[in-house]
Design a protein around this motif. Structure first.
Motif, PDB file in Angstrom:
ATOM      1  N   LEU A  58       0.146  -8.901  -3.432  1.00  0.00           N
ATOM      2  CA  LEU A  58      -0.167  -7.624  -4.127  1.00  0.00           C
ATOM      3  C   LEU A  58      -0.866  -6.725  -3.392  1.00  0.00           C
ATOM      4  O   LEU A  58      -2.023  -6.867  -3.015  1.00  0.00           O
ATOM      5  CB  LEU A  58      -1.043  -8.097  -5.502  1.00  0.00           C
ATOM      6  N   ILE A  59      -0.366  -5.278  -3.488  1.00  0.00           N
ATOM      7  CA  ILE A  59      -1.010  -4.259  -2.709  1.00  0.00           C
ATOM      8  C   ILE A  59      -1.638  -3.113  -3.690  1.00  0.00           C
ATOM      9  O   ILE A  59      -2.188  -2.351  -3.334  1.00  0.00           O
ATOM     10  CB  ILE A  59      -0.319  -3.719  -1.704  1.00  0.00           C
ATOM     11  N   GLY A  60      -0.994  -3.255  -5.038  1.00  0.00           N
ATOM     12  CA  GLY A  60      -1.417  -2.385  -6.003  1.00  0.00           C
ATOM     13  C   GLY A  60      -1.105  -2.625  -7.419  1.00  0.00           C
ATOM     14  O   GLY A  60       0.054  -3.175  -7.576  1.00  0.00           O
ATOM     15  N   GLU A  61      -1.881  -2.268  -8.266  1.00  0.00           N
ATOM     16  CA  GLU A  61      -1.494  -2.433  -9.843  1.00  0.00           C
ATOM     17  C   GLU A  61      -2.151  -1.400 -10.865  1.00  0.00           C
ATOM     18  O   GLU A  61      -3.136  -0.974 -10.276  1.00  0.00           O
ATOM     19  CB  GLU A  61      -1.447  -3.703 -10.394  1.00  0.00           C
TER      20      GLU A  61
ATOM     21  N   ARG B 103       5.674   7.074 -11.060  1.00  0.00           N
ATOM     22  CA  ARG B 103       6.621   6.864 -10.090  1.00  0.00           C
ATOM     23  C   ARG B 103       5.849   7.313  -8.693  1.00  0.00           C
ATOM     24  O   ARG B 103       6.425   6.860  -7.672  1.00  0.00           O
ATOM     25  CB  ARG B 103       7.819   7.909 -10.102  1.00  0.00           C
ATOM     26  N   MET B 104       4.569   7.669  -8.995  1.00  0.00           N
ATOM     27  CA  MET B 104       3.710   8.183  -7.522  1.00  0.00           C
ATOM     28  C   MET B 104       3.086   6.765  -7.115  1.00  0.00           C
ATOM     29  O   MET B 104       2.959   6.813  -5.860  1.00  0.00           O
ATOM     30  CB  MET B 104       2.818   9.138  -8.000  1.00  0.00           C
ATOM     31  N   PHE B 105       2.624   5.940  -7.779  1.00  0.00           N
ATOM     32  CA  PHE B 105       1.553   4.635  -7.460  1.00  0.00           C
ATOM     33  C   PHE B 105       2.448   3.906  -6.295  1.00  0.00           C
ATOM     34  O   PHE B 105       1.726   3.715  -5.434  1.00  0.00           O
ATOM     35  CB  PHE B 105       1.487   3.921  -8.725  1.00  0.00           C
TER      36      PHE B 105
ATOM     37  N   PHE C 170       2.297   5.458  -3.063  1.00  0.00           N
ATOM     38  CA  PHE C 170       0.911   5.689  -2.358  1.00  0.00           C
ATOM     39  C   PHE C 170       0.345   4.208  -2.140  1.00  0.00           C
ATOM     40  O   PHE C 170      -0.210   4.070  -1.009  1.00  0.00           O
ATOM     41  CB  PHE C 170       0.022   5.917  -3.541  1.00  0.00           C
ATOM     42  N   TRP C 171       0.501   3.107  -2.511  1.00  0.00           N
ATOM     43  CA  TRP C 171       0.041   1.805  -2.170  1.00  0.00           C
ATOM     44  C   TRP C 171       0.779   1.457  -0.896  1.00  0.00           C
ATOM     45  O   TRP C 171       0.054   0.915  -0.054  1.00  0.00           O
ATOM     46  CB  TRP C 171       0.449   0.801  -3.330  1.00  0.00           C
TER      47      TRP C 171
ATOM     48  N   LEU D 208       2.079   3.662   1.477  1.00  0.00           N
ATOM     49  CA  LEU D 208       1.687   4.348   2.547  1.00  0.00           C
ATOM     50  C   LEU D 208       0.153   3.931   3.032  1.00  0.00           C
ATOM     51  O   LEU D 208      -0.508   4.113   4.130  1.00  0.00           O
ATOM     52  CB  LEU D 208       1.661   5.810   2.063  1.00  0.00           C
ATOM     53  N   ALA D 209      -0.683   3.485   1.965  1.00  0.00           N
ATOM     54  CA  ALA D 209      -1.941   3.250   2.409  1.00  0.00           C
ATOM     55  C   ALA D 209      -1.815   2.028   3.265  1.00  0.00           C
ATOM     56  O   ALA D 209      -2.835   1.905   4.157  1.00  0.00           O
ATOM     57  CB  ALA D 209      -2.697   2.750   0.801  1.00  0.00           C
ATOM     58  N   LEU D 210      -0.902   1.057   3.337  1.00  0.00           N
ATOM     59  CA  LEU D 210      -1.061  -0.059   4.344  1.00  0.00           C
ATOM     60  C   LEU D 210       0.080   0.166   5.390  1.00  0.00           C
ATOM     61  O   LEU D 210      -0.185  -0.417   6.508  1.00  0.00           O
ATOM     62  CB  LEU D 210      -0.641  -1.276   3.321  1.00  0.00           C
ATOM     63  N   ARG D 211       1.119   0.905   5.211  1.00  0.00           N
ATOM     64  CA  ARG D 211       1.860   1.120   6.477  1.00  0.00           C
ATOM     65  C   ARG D 211       1.969   2.485   6.536  1.00  0.00           C
ATOM     66  O   ARG D 211       2.919   3.201   6.304  1.00  0.00           O
ATOM     67  CB  ARG D 211       3.291   0.824   5.748  1.00  0.00           C
ATOM     68  N   ARG D 212       1.127   2.901   7.312  1.00  0.00           N
ATOM     69  CA  ARG D 212       1.144   4.380   7.821  1.00  0.00           C
ATOM     70  C   ARG D 212       2.083   5.064   8.927  1.00  0.00           C
ATOM     71  O   ARG D 212       1.879   5.985   9.246  1.00  0.00           O
ATOM     72  CB  ARG D 212      -0.510   4.655   8.429  1.00  0.00           C
ATOM     73  N   ASP D 213       2.744   3.877   9.276  1.00  0.00           N
ATOM     74  CA  ASP D 213       3.922   4.196  10.220  1.00  0.00           C
ATOM     75  C   ASP D 213       5.261   4.783   9.296  1.00  0.00           C
ATOM     76  O   ASP D 213       6.162   5.115  10.149  1.00  0.00           O
ATOM     77  CB  ASP D 213       4.229   2.867  10.772  1.00  0.00           C
TER      78      ASP D 213
END
Length: 150
Positions: free
Chosen positions: A10-13, A27-29, A32-33, A35-40
């Protein structure tokens, strides 16, 4: 092979009001979640366009076709497993109302599940205590390309 939710992290809820006006926020969440973990990953990639589109479709269905749209809420989760990203949208029932595709050929709406079937690597539904969860999975390409589909 589909990965189970238990095998994913789970990376976000978020829990949002079940209002049509909240679809744009919802639709934005997932992007965002991720990209916060996978900056590549590229914000302008097809993956992010697909995330926004499919999340919008599933949240819209939850608001229109469940108790979530009658003063309830929609719960959105993002789950990650290596190169696979799952978004789950849980409505507030009624549990007996499992989503189905029913658009007439010339209808102006009703094609959300068709889009999900076409774009997602996998998708499905399941009953939860609070209502129905609709989920979809998208593959994460480590070398994303923009195809200009959006």
């Amino acid at each position: 092979m589909t990965v189970t939710a238990q095998e994913m992290r789970l990376i976000g809820e978020v829990k949002l009001p079940g209002e049509a006006e909240m679809v744009a926020t919802a639709r934005m969440f997932p992007g965002f979640w991720l990209l916060a973990l996978r900056r590549d990953l590229d914000r302008a990639s097809d993956l992010h366009e697909d995330l926004r589109l499919l999340t919008s479709e599933v949240v819209t269905n939850a608001v229109r076709h469940s108790s979530s749209g009658l003063g309830g809420h929609v719960h959105i989760r993002g789950l990650l497993a290596d190169d696979l990203y799952r978004v789950e949208v849980v409505d507030e029932g009624p549990i007996w109302k499992i989503p189905e595709q029913r658009a007439a050929p010339m209808a102006e709406n009703g094609r959300g599940l068709l889009l999900i079937r076409h774009i997602a690597k996998a998708w499905g539904t399941r009953e939860e205590d609070s209502g129905v969860a609709v989920w979809f999975e998208l593959a994460i390409d480590p070398n994303p390309r923009r195809t200009g589909r959006a």
